[in-house]
Design a protein around this motif. Structure first.
Motif, PDB file in Angstrom:
ATOM      1  N   PRO A 151      -3.702  12.328   6.722  1.00 50.54           N
ATOM      2  CA  PRO A 151      -2.667  11.348   6.340  1.00 50.54           C
ATOM      3  C   PRO A 151      -1.347  11.504   7.080  1.00 50.54           C
ATOM      4  CG  PRO A 151      -2.738  13.094   4.740  1.00 50.54           C
ATOM      5  CD  PRO A 151      -3.748  13.453   5.789  1.00 50.54           C
ATOM      6  N   VAL A 152      -1.327  12.223   8.183  1.00 50.25           N
ATOM      7  CA  VAL A 152      -0.022  12.542   8.778  1.00 50.25           C
ATOM      8  C   VAL A 152       0.689  11.297   9.303  1.00 50.25           C
ATOM      9  CG1 VAL A 152      -1.042  13.112  11.022  1.00 50.25           C
ATOM     10  CG2 VAL A 152       1.170  14.060  10.394  1.00 50.25           C
ATOM     11  N   VAL A 153      -0.095  10.375   9.906  1.00 53.52           N
ATOM     12  CA  VAL A 153       0.544   9.178  10.445  1.00 53.52           C
ATOM     13  C   VAL A 153       1.102   8.320   9.325  1.00 53.52           C
ATOM     14  CG1 VAL A 153       0.140   7.073  11.754  1.00 53.52           C
ATOM     15  CG2 VAL A 153      -0.874   9.206  12.514  1.00 53.52           C
ATOM     16  N   VAL A 154       0.305   8.130   8.281  1.00 55.66           N
ATOM     17  CA  VAL A 154       0.758   7.303   7.160  1.00 55.66           C
ATOM     18  C   VAL A 154       1.983   7.921   6.511  1.00 55.66           C
ATOM     19  CG1 VAL A 154       0.133   6.504   4.869  1.00 55.66           C
ATOM     20  CG2 VAL A 154      -1.482   6.263   6.728  1.00 55.66           C
ATOM     21  N   GLU A 155       1.998   9.216   6.398  1.00 57.93           N
ATOM     22  CA  GLU A 155       3.122   9.865   5.725  1.00 57.93           C
ATOM     23  C   GLU A 155       4.420   9.693   6.492  1.00 57.93           C
ATOM     24  OE1 GLU A 155       2.086  13.884   5.066  1.00 57.93           O
ATOM     25  OE2 GLU A 155       0.973  13.433   3.236  1.00 57.93           O
ATOM     26  N   THR A 156       4.322   9.733   7.810  1.00 60.65           N
ATOM     27  CA  THR A 156       5.565   9.640   8.578  1.00 60.65           C
ATOM     28  C   THR A 156       5.958   8.185   8.841  1.00 60.65           C
ATOM     29  OG1 THR A 156       4.214   9.881  10.543  1.00 60.65           O
ATOM     30  CG2 THR A 156       5.298  11.851   9.723  1.00 60.65           C
ATOM     31  N   VAL A 157       4.966   7.370   9.230  1.00 63.96           N
ATOM     32  CA  VAL A 157       5.288   6.011   9.652  1.00 63.96           C
ATOM     33  C   VAL A 157       5.485   5.093   8.443  1.00 63.96           C
ATOM     34  CG1 VAL A 157       4.421   4.036  10.959  1.00 63.96           C
ATOM     35  CG2 VAL A 157       4.104   6.325  11.825  1.00 63.96           C
ATOM     36  N   GLY A 158       4.802   5.392   7.330  1.00 62.59           N
ATOM     37  CA  GLY A 158       4.851   4.506   6.173  1.00 62.59           C
ATOM     38  C   GLY A 158       6.256   4.242   5.648  1.00 62.59           C
ATOM     39  N   PRO A 159       6.965   5.258   5.198  1.00 61.32           N
ATOM     40  CA  PRO A 159       8.310   5.010   4.698  1.00 61.32           C
ATOM     41  C   PRO A 159       9.247   4.493   5.777  1.00 61.32           C
ATOM     42  CG  PRO A 159       7.507   7.138   3.977  1.00 61.32           C
ATOM     43  CD  PRO A 159       6.544   6.653   5.000  1.00 61.32           C
ATOM     44  N   ALA A 160       9.043   4.948   7.023  1.00 63.41           N
ATOM     45  CA  ALA A 160       9.891   4.452   8.111  1.00 63.41           C
ATOM     46  C   ALA A 160       9.716   2.950   8.263  1.00 63.41           C
ATOM     47  CB  ALA A 160       9.537   5.159   9.419  1.00 63.41           C
ATOM     48  N   HIS A 161       8.463   2.489   8.128  1.00 61.34           N
ATOM     49  CA  HIS A 161       8.237   1.052   8.236  1.00 61.34           C
ATOM     50  C   HIS A 161       8.978   0.291   7.148  1.00 61.34           C
ATOM     51  CE1 HIS A 161       6.046  -2.632   7.097  1.00 61.34           C
ATOM     52  NE2 HIS A 161       6.201  -2.874   8.377  1.00 61.34           N
ATOM     53  N   GLY A 162       9.034   0.885   5.954  1.00 65.03           N
ATOM     54  CA  GLY A 162       9.757   0.214   4.873  1.00 65.03           C
ATOM     55  C   GLY A 162      11.215  -0.007   5.227  1.00 65.03           C
ATOM     56  N   PHE A 163      11.847   1.016   5.761  1.00 69.82           N
ATOM     57  CA  PHE A 163      13.267   0.874   6.093  1.00 69.82           C
ATOM     58  C   PHE A 163      13.468  -0.055   7.290  1.00 69.82           C
ATOM     59  CE2 PHE A 163      13.445   4.822   3.628  1.00 69.82           C
ATOM     60  CZ  PHE A 163      14.447   4.465   2.753  1.00 69.82           C
ATOM     61  N   LEU A 164      12.555   0.006   8.256  1.00 64.83           N
ATOM     62  CA  LEU A 164      12.663  -0.918   9.387  1.00 64.83           C
ATOM     63  C   LEU A 164      12.493  -2.351   8.918  1.00 64.83           C
ATOM     64  CD1 LEU A 164      10.695   1.032  12.108  1.00 64.83           C
ATOM     65  CD2 LEU A 164      13.117   0.499  12.108  1.00 64.83           C
ATOM     66  N   TYR A 165      11.597  -2.537   7.949  1.00 64.91           N
ATOM     67  CA  TYR A 165      11.387  -3.887   7.440  1.00 64.91           C
ATOM     68  C   TYR A 165      12.640  -4.414   6.748  1.00 64.91           C
ATOM     69  CZ  TYR A 165       9.322  -7.859   5.111  1.00 64.91           C
ATOM     70  OH  TYR A 165       9.062  -9.131   4.681  1.00 64.91           O
ATOM     71  N   MET A 166      13.402  -3.512   6.128  1.00 60.77           N
ATOM     72  CA  MET A 166      14.683  -3.942   5.550  1.00 60.77           C
ATOM     73  C   MET A 166      15.596  -4.495   6.633  1.00 60.77           C
ATOM     74  SD  MET A 166      15.602  -0.924   2.961  1.00 60.77           S
ATOM     75  CE  MET A 166      14.380  -0.365   1.813  1.00 60.77           C
TER      76      MET A 166
END
Lengths: 108, 175
Positions: free
Chosen positions: A36-51
């Motif tokens: 899950p390393v990619v999901v763990e790092t990219v997931g929350p980052a995507h949320g903030f980028l989407y903001m």
């Protein structure tokens, strides 16, 4: 308008790439290979980028005097993998008309 | 422009609304009635549903984070922000509609005074030119052609002569 459109296009491209990274690379890694390393790092980052994407889309829609429905569609399009690129191209086609700079006699 | 003999009151095109009809006092519930049309009720409902849903998702992520899923802390922060953004967009939409309604209620004195380049889509602006952004127009000067200045000076002389002799016809110009 030009600067707002550029801001929107840049963040739309980033969000689109990160989303594809998340869905195409991260999710198979997590659920098929139990990594899950990619999901763990990219997931929350995507949320903030989407903001940031939302703010840029909102700003652009206000400047372009879009109706609410179009603004919401553009915002939603950023959440769908691959569709976000199509939306970005559509928005650019709507707004990026070449500015006709006809020479104007200036009495100076 | 309405002709003097026109019996019908003039109205900005496409902006007939109940706001300008009802002489409701601002700040009263009567003045807020335009927020209670079916289209607006749909928006209010959508806003409430989205906010409650997003806050619920945030709460769900908090409970997951509390259960030991450290990844959920990030999402637990993000969902309430999205909920706040929904409220923000809703509020901006209300404010924009109210501004347009006010502009339609009291039409601008002179349409030429409207400081915009693009015509507004639905309602007229007017009434609040102060909130509009200043319009910057890209002016491309003509490449300097020799001989332009004398022509321009002659034309300016001609114009000032016309101005000094209001009754004169162009053919009377002695120059």
């Amino acid at each position: 308008m030009g600067a707002a459109l550029t801001r929107y296009r840049v963040i739309a491209w980033i969000v689109g790439v990160v989303l594809i990274l998340l869905v195409v690379v991260g999710m198979p890694l997590k659920y098929a290979f139990d990594n899950p390393v990619v999901v763990e790092t990219v997931g929350p980052a995507h949320g903030f980028l989407y903001m940031i994407y939302l703010v840029a889309a909102f700003d652009l829609s206000r400047r372009a005097d879009w109706p609410l429905k179009r603004m919401l569609l553009v915002m939603l399009a950023g959440t769908v993998p691959f569709v976000s690129f199509y939306a970005e191209r559509r928005v650019t086609a709507w707004l990026d008309r070449p500015v006709t700079r006809t020479p104007e006699p200036v009495a100076s | 422009m309405p002709t003097p003999g026109d019996a019908k009151p003039s109205r900005p095109r496409g902006s007939y609304d109940t706001v300008s009809e009802t002489a409701a006092v601002p700040g009263t519930l009567d003045a807020m009635r335009w927020l209670w049309t079916p289209a607006w009720i749909a928006r209010h409902v959508a806003m409430v549903v989205l906010v409650v849903g997003f806050l619920g998702l945030g709460w769900w992520q908090i409970s997951r984070a509390a259960a030991g899923n450290s990844l959920s802390w990030g999402y637990a922060v993000e969902w309430p922000i999205f909920a706040g953004f929904v409220v923000y967009v809703w509020w901006r939409e209300v404010r924009l509609a109210r501004r347009n309604a006010e502009g339609a209620a009291e039409p601008a004195a002179d349409p030429a005074d409207a400081p915009t380049v693009e015509p507004p889509p639905a309602a007229t602006i007017g009434a609040r030119p102060a909130v509009r952004r200043p319009v910057r127009v890209a002016r491309v000067p003509v490449d300097g052609v020799p001989g332009d200045d004398t022509d321009l000076a002659a034309y300016n002389d001609y114009l000032s002569w016309l101005n000094a002799n209001p009754g004169a016809r162009p053919g009377d110009y002695p120059g």
